[in-house]
Design a protein around this motif. Structure first.
Motif, mmCIF file in Angstrom:
data_model
loop_
_atom_site.group_PDB
_atom_site.id
_atom_site.type_symbol
_atom_site.label_atom_id
_atom_site.label_comp_id
_atom_site.label_asym_id
_atom_site.label_seq_id
_atom_site.Cartn_x
_atom_site.Cartn_y
_atom_site.Cartn_z
ATOM 1 N N ALA A 1 -5.083 -5.371 -0.237
ATOM 2 C CA ALA A 1 -5.029 -4.572 -1.078
ATOM 3 C C ALA A 1 -6.402 -3.541 -1.242
ATOM 4 O O ALA A 1 -6.766 -2.503 -1.064
ATOM 5 N N LYS A 2 -7.443 -4.226 -0.109
ATOM 6 C CA LYS A 2 -8.669 -3.838 0.936
ATOM 7 C C LYS A 2 -7.915 -2.297 2.051
ATOM 8 O O LYS A 2 -9.600 -1.738 2.338
ATOM 9 N N GLN B 1 1.055 -1.677 -0.278
ATOM 10 C CA GLN B 1 -0.442 -0.180 -0.357
ATOM 11 C C GLN B 1 1.332 1.594 0.280
ATOM 12 O O GLN B 1 0.693 2.139 0.950
ATOM 13 N N SER C 1 -8.875 -2.185 -8.178
ATOM 14 C CA SER C 1 -10.129 -3.268 -8.423
ATOM 15 C C SER C 1 -8.673 -4.589 -7.838
ATOM 16 O O SER C 1 -6.953 -4.468 -7.806
ATOM 17 N N ASP D 1 -7.280 -8.948 3.065
ATOM 18 C CA ASP D 1 -6.594 -8.748 1.822
ATOM 19 C C ASP D 1 -6.195 -7.301 2.507
ATOM 20 O O ASP D 1 -6.664 -6.172 2.225
ATOM 21 N N GLN E 1 -7.045 -8.380 -5.406
ATOM 22 C CA GLN E 1 -6.945 -8.811 -4.009
ATOM 23 C C GLN E 1 -5.035 -9.199 -3.835
ATOM 24 O O GLN E 1 -4.457 -9.524 -4.502
#
Lengths: 572, 328
Positions: free
Chosen positions: A81-82, A60, A70, A79, A72
């Motif tokens: 990515a979230k 991140q 979008s 996750d 993962q």
């Protein structure tokens, strides 16, 4: 080989987009891969392929305007990515479970904090160690990454370290939190080949010992072949080919990978042109350099006391440059090769020696004895091609102005004559004459370097001094520029002094090679002989440290280390 | 570090000598000297002094000597006896006149300086980290207003406001009843009530400049690779920004001590006149106008010396903060 059934980290359909003024740019597009325990995935690609953005996305670390839009990044149960970019969740992973090594060991570490404090910080943050405990552990880590005398070096600053040592500090920081995943983003690109070999050895060993998963990002196929277990090739934000290293290198399927490997392998031997048309050694010497030397800073301080012996950047360098010949000058950083190039044109004033220039028309001149006006005449006949195609062209001048400037200054052409001369030059270097009204930013790195070459050729020089002229370019572009130079050299009977740290490029391009070390030429001779069977132990070490782009014949394991003879200790 | 310090202090000596020479030349520059202005004012009042007393005065002050002798008398008096000469205008030794005023100047300037830092530093950091945000634009606007409003207007407005609404006696540093009172808590409180206006007025204009300096410095540092490294360690955003980029962006900020301090000391003159403060500025102005050369010379010399000290302080702080400078 048995694989652990679950990967440490899985990337699925990852897309990273950058919001630009005109729409969005997908730097990473639908990328998927897995990192397995104890294995290394090499992510290769040329500049702009999105490999570094991918690496940063895993932690991140992509800064706005970039965004993971979008996909993962599955790590354990989470996750990534979230996770919010600045949240505490990702912060618990960064440095603790995923460690990262960056490219520039100089600028990636703080210059105003001690090495120790930068390692200790991670230990205190993630392992909650006490001050003393963290210090002891930091010393252990420094020992692990083979930094000599860690007890004392822990309190020193990064600028007191060499590039290789700094990168070891970086590795210690990445390892401090005892991570499961190690991401190395071009970890050795900024280092010399011999240092690169040492650092790669170290990373590989530690990764194996700890059973970590490693993601190695690099543009260098040689490094991948030596280090990686699996390879993923990135091109324009996508992974175009992936698989075990042997498969990717030997059963290549995607045309881009084939092209990439071809251009890499092409630079592993001499140019075809050279084989077909071995230049008969002309007897005429165009440039004769004898005992050339430069001592920097042998001076006095403000009180008039003699403080230093000075640094001998170049000493006792002698060589002949033949007409139509290309002479390579190789050496590691600090070897004095760039200084040597500048001494020849007295951009840096030499302190010793002679430089005799003998053009085919007229008399020999002693460049060192020339006055300013005489030197200006020499500048027309001996010209530079610079390393950085981005900063060596004035962004506010059009290509016509850039190439035309030397013509105008020397009163050779103006008006319509200038335009036609510039378009001839552009054609000569393989660019459209119609492009002459554009500004440098409209061109790619390779095109800019062609513009730089056109500018150098504008005054019909007899000698080109190319200082790392292809180092900033991607490998596929690199061979194109070299071919262009070879072609021009043949057509114009140019003599070229080709300064480079890259043995491959020198072997491809040059007739003869001089190897420099600590300001001296240690070995000079035929390029093929030097590159295949060198005699000087330093040259042997240098050649053997170059990673070879074939996983079946790793070279670094058999490399020769050059042990410095004690008497030759370089002055600091 | 010790060597660095000694070297820096040694470098100050020739600079100080140079400054003293320039000071002396400056005060000698206007045609005539103090005696001529005394004589002309005496002549105006119809009181013509006899030649003998003129000669006596001339000899007493050495005004008939060559300029380097006059300089030597002046500077040797200062260096060896702490004697700054005689103020013709006030009829007192210069030494009696200046110390109080210099002290107050220094007090007001350094308090303003602290205020400037306290305001500019956090705002600069905020603006750099949240570049082009609403807050950044707001502070930028405010900063430019502060920069654009002349200090004496601000001084007048503040005086008016505090007099009308707070009922405070402004102007000067003390209320009349405390002017000659002994120091005590009440007097101190009175001083505080008076002091804030000049400090705020003086701070406002420099704050804007320093906010911009800090914002620009930090913006450059924020995108440096070592910040990404720190982030990759898992540090919190606040910790990492304060520990790394701010630390490095502080360097140019600290160098500003060197130029903010002199501009504060010389720039407060107008404010001091408007607010009727017993500071150095108004006295210096008067000394220059009346060609009271030793008084003017002493002020210029001491203020220049203070500037040098300010530069030295910023150099020492820089060396403490940045090992790269320390190790050179």
């Amino acid at each position: 080989m048995t694989l652990d059934p679950t990967p440490t980290l899985s990337v699925r359909n990852l897309t990273v987009q950058f919001a630009l003024r005109h729409g969005t740019l997908s730097a990473v597009n639908d990328v998927s891969f897995d990192l397995w325990p104890g294995r290394t995935l090499g992510l290769v690609g040329e500049s702009g392929s999105g490999k570094s953005v991918t690496a940063r996305a895993l932690m991140q670390l992509v800064d706005p305007p970039g965004n993971i839009t979008s996909g993962q990044i599955l790590f354990g149960d989470a996750d990534i990515a979230k996770m919010p970019r600045r949240g505490s969740e990702i912060r618990r992973i960064r440095g603790a479970q995923i460690g990262m090594i960056f490219q520039e060991p100089m600028s990636s570490l703080s210059p105003v904090h001690t090495v120790g404090s930068q390692i200790v910080e991670v230990l205190r943050l993630h392992l909650k160690l006490s001050r003393e405990g963290a210090r002891a552990r930091a010393i252990e880590l420094m020992r692990l990454v083979e930094i000599p005398d860690p007890e004392n070096n822990i309190d020193r600053y990064t600028f007191e370290f060499s590039g290789g040592m700094r990168q070891r500090v970086m590795i210690a920081i990445a390892l401090a939190g005892d991570p499961d995943v190690l991401i190395a983003d071009e970890p050795t690109t900024a280092l010399d080949v011999t240092t690169q070999a040492e650092v790669l050895d170290l990373i590989k060993r530690i990764q194996r010992e700890r059973g970590m998963s490693m993601l190695l990002i690099t543009h260098d196929m040689g490094v991948v072949a030596e280090i990686a277990d699996d390879v993923a090739v990135m091109y324009r934000g996508k992974i175009v080919e992936a698989g075990p290293v042997d498969q990717v290198f030997h059963q290549t399927t995607h045309p881009y990978t084939q092209k990439l490997l071809a251009s890499v392998l092409k630079l592993e031997r001499a140019a075809d042109q050279k084989k077909q048309d071995p230049r008969p050694p002309t007897a005429r010497v165009i440039l004769k350099v004898r005992q050339l030397g430069k001592t920097f800073g042998a001076g006095s301080d403000a009180y008039g006391a003699r403080t230093t012996q000075g640094v001998r950047a170049v000493q006792n360098v002698s060589f002949d440059l033949l007409e139509g010949e290309s002479l390579g000058i190789v050496g590691e950083s600090g070897s004095g090769k760039t200084t040597l190039g500048r001494l020849i044109l007295r951009v840096i004033e030499p302190t010793d020696g002679t430089i005799e220039y003998s053009p085919d028309t007229g008399q020999s001149v002693d460049i060192r004895a020339l006055n300013k006006a005489g030197l200006r005449g020499i500048y027309r006949q001996i010209r530079f091609v610079f390393q950085d195609p981005f900063s060596s062209l004035n962004p506010r001048m059009s290509v016509r102005q850039i190439i035309g400037e030397p013509l105008q200054i020397n009163g050779i052409a103006s008006g319509q004559g200038l335009v036609s001369k510039v378009s001839d030059l552009l054609e000569m270097v393989g660019l459209e004459p119609a492009m002459m009204e554009r500004y440098p930013h409209a061109f790619s790195g390779g095109q800019r370097q062609r513009i730089g070459i056109a500018r150098a050729l504008a005054l019909d020089p007899r000698i080109l001094i190319a200082d790392e002229a292809t180092s900033a370019l991607d490998v596929s572009v690199r061979s194109q520029i070299l071919d262009l130079l070879l072609d021009l050299q043949k057509r114009l009977t140019l003599s070229v002094i080709f300064i480079s740290h890259d043995i491959g490029v020198v072997r491809y391009f040059c007739d003869r090679v001089a190897v420099m070390r600590h300001g001296e030429i240690v070995e000079i001779g035929d390029a093929q002989t030097i590159c295949t069977s060198p005699t000087h132990p330093y040259t042997k070490a240098l050649i053997s440290a170059v990673p070879y782009p074939d996983p079946r014949t790793p070279r670094m394991n058999q490399r020769i280390r050059f042990i410095e003879p004690q008497t030759q200790k370089a002055p600091q | 570090m010790g060597r660095f310090l000694v070297k820096r202090v040694l470098y100050m000596i020739p600079t100080l000598i140079g400054i003293s020479v320039i000071c002396f030349i400056i005060i000698q520059l206007p045609p005539g000297d103090f005696l001529t202005s005394v004589l002309s004012s005496m002549a105006e009042s119809g009181n013509r002094p006899d030649q003998a007393s003129i000669d006596r005065l001339t000899a007493q002050y050495g005004l008939d000597q060559p300029i380097y002798v006059q300089y030597w008398r002046w500077i040797s008096g200062i260096v060896f006896h702490g004697d700054f000469g005689w103020s013709f205008d006030w009829g007192q030794p210069v030494g009696h006149l200046i110390w109080d005023r210099l002290g107050i100047t220094l007090l007001v300037s350094s308090l303003s300086f602290v205020l400037i830092w306290v305001i500019a530093l956090p705002i600069g950091i905020y603006s750099a980290v949240n570049r082009y945000s609403l807050g950044d634009h707001f502070f930028t606007f405010l900063g430019f207003v502060g920069l654009a409003v002349p200090t004496f207007i601000l001084a007048l407005i503040l005086m008016y406001l505090s007099f009308t609404y707070l009922g405070l006696n402004v102007g000067g540093l003390f209320s009349p009843e405390y002017e000659n009172a002994a120091w005590g808590l009440a007097k101190f409180w009175d001083l505080c009530q008076h002091l804030w206006i000049p400090i705020v007025v003086i701070a406002v204009s420099s704050t804007a400049a320093l906010i911009r300096v800090m914002r620009a410095n930090l913006s450059d540092e924020l995108s440096k690779p070592y910040v990404v490294t720190a982030r990759a360690k898992g540090l919190s955003e606040f910790t990492l920004i304060m520990r790394y980029p701010v630390r490095i962006a502080l360097n140019p900020f600290i160098s500003t001590i060197g130029w903010v301090l002199p501009s504060l000391i010389s720039g407060v003159t107008i404010t001091a006149i408007v607010l009727n403060l017993p500071m150095a500025g108004p006295l210096l102005l008067r000394a220059l106008v009346s060609q009271d050369m030793y008084l003017a010379g002493a002020f210029i010399l001491l203020l220049s010396a203070l500037t040098l000290v300010g530069t030295l302080m910023s150099d020492i702080l820089l060396a403490l903060l940045d090992p790269r400078i320390r190790y050179q």
